[in-house]
Design a protein around this motif. Structure first.
Motif, mmCIF file in Angstrom:
data_model
loop_
_atom_site.group_PDB
_atom_site.id
_atom_site.type_symbol
_atom_site.label_atom_id
_atom_site.label_comp_id
_atom_site.label_asym_id
_atom_site.label_seq_id
_atom_site.Cartn_x
_atom_site.Cartn_y
_atom_site.Cartn_z
ATOM 1 N N PRO A 81 93.169 51.003 63.043
ATOM 2 C CA PRO A 81 92.248 51.889 63.655
ATOM 3 C C PRO A 81 90.943 51.449 64.530
ATOM 4 C CG PRO A 81 91.836 51.925 61.227
ATOM 5 C CD PRO A 81 92.853 50.860 61.583
ATOM 6 N N PRO A 82 90.393 52.225 65.332
ATOM 7 C CA PRO A 82 89.227 51.632 65.979
ATOM 8 C C PRO A 82 88.095 51.446 65.067
ATOM 9 C CG PRO A 82 89.937 53.761 66.788
ATOM 10 C CD PRO A 82 90.704 53.494 65.739
ATOM 11 N N ARG A 83 87.667 49.909 65.120
ATOM 12 C CA ARG A 83 86.543 49.685 64.060
ATOM 13 C C ARG A 83 86.016 48.267 64.474
ATOM 14 N NH1 ARG A 83 91.334 47.820 61.458
ATOM 15 N NH2 ARG A 83 91.319 46.080 60.502
ATOM 16 N N MET A 84 84.826 48.116 63.864
ATOM 17 C CA MET A 84 84.378 46.674 64.321
ATOM 18 C C MET A 84 84.632 45.669 63.338
ATOM 19 S SD MET A 84 82.477 47.414 66.877
ATOM 20 C CE MET A 84 81.081 46.318 67.284
ATOM 21 N N ASP A 85 84.892 44.415 63.861
ATOM 22 C CA ASP A 85 85.442 43.420 62.940
ATOM 23 C C ASP A 85 84.785 42.182 63.313
ATOM 24 O OD1 ASP A 85 86.989 42.327 60.556
ATOM 25 O OD2 ASP A 85 88.522 41.598 62.145
ATOM 26 N N ASN A 86 84.652 41.181 62.184
ATOM 27 C CA ASN A 86 84.120 40.058 62.733
ATOM 28 C C ASN A 86 82.840 39.807 63.481
ATOM 29 O OD1 ASN A 86 84.640 37.199 62.390
ATOM 30 N ND2 ASN A 86 85.610 36.972 64.447
#
Length: 135
Positions: A81-86
């Motif tokens: 799903p669309p999300r912020m990572d790293n």
């Protein structure tokens, strides 16, 4: 402690967040994509604001002085799903003070930051704290 903000937008125009006596415009239209921050950038801005506020707080607690602090933050947006990572950050503390302990400051920023701790529950965060002297 509780927080509250207000935000508004008009159809086919951009939006604004009202926080206390401040107003932060942000982009919700394609036309503003190069000129106004988007929601993801505001999110990273909140992360940065938390860290810089805590630099000020911990400079008093750890008894060091600094002339300025700069912070660079980057993140990757995942699609499904669309999300912020790293999230990756580089914090630079400019100081002539020999008592600045970068490792202890980093530990405190990561342990006591409200936004930092909220974000780390759903996203990998890594970073460095550098002390720059003689500037």
């Amino acid at each position: 402690m509780k927080y509250q903000i207000k935000a508004s937008s008009i159809s086919n125009q951009d939006a604004v967040v009202h926080i206390k006596q401040s107003k932060i415009d942000f982009g919700t239209t394609a036309a503003a994509s190069e000129t106004l921050p988007n929601p993801a950038e505001l999110f990273l801005g909140s992360f940065a604001a938390c860290m810089l506020k805590n630099v000020e707080r911990f400079s008093e607690m750890l008894k060091f002085t600094y002339t300025k602090a700069t912070l660079e933050v980057s993140a990757t947006r995942l699609e499904n799903p669309p999300r912020m990572d790293n999230i990756i950050y580089t914090l630079s503390i400019y100081s002539e003070d020999q008592k600045v302990n970068a490792d202890l400051l980093k530990k405190n920023l990561e342990k006591f930051g409200t936004i930092y701790n909220t974000v780390k529950l759903s996203c990998a965060i890594s970073g460095t704290v550098n002390v720059i002297q003689g500037v």
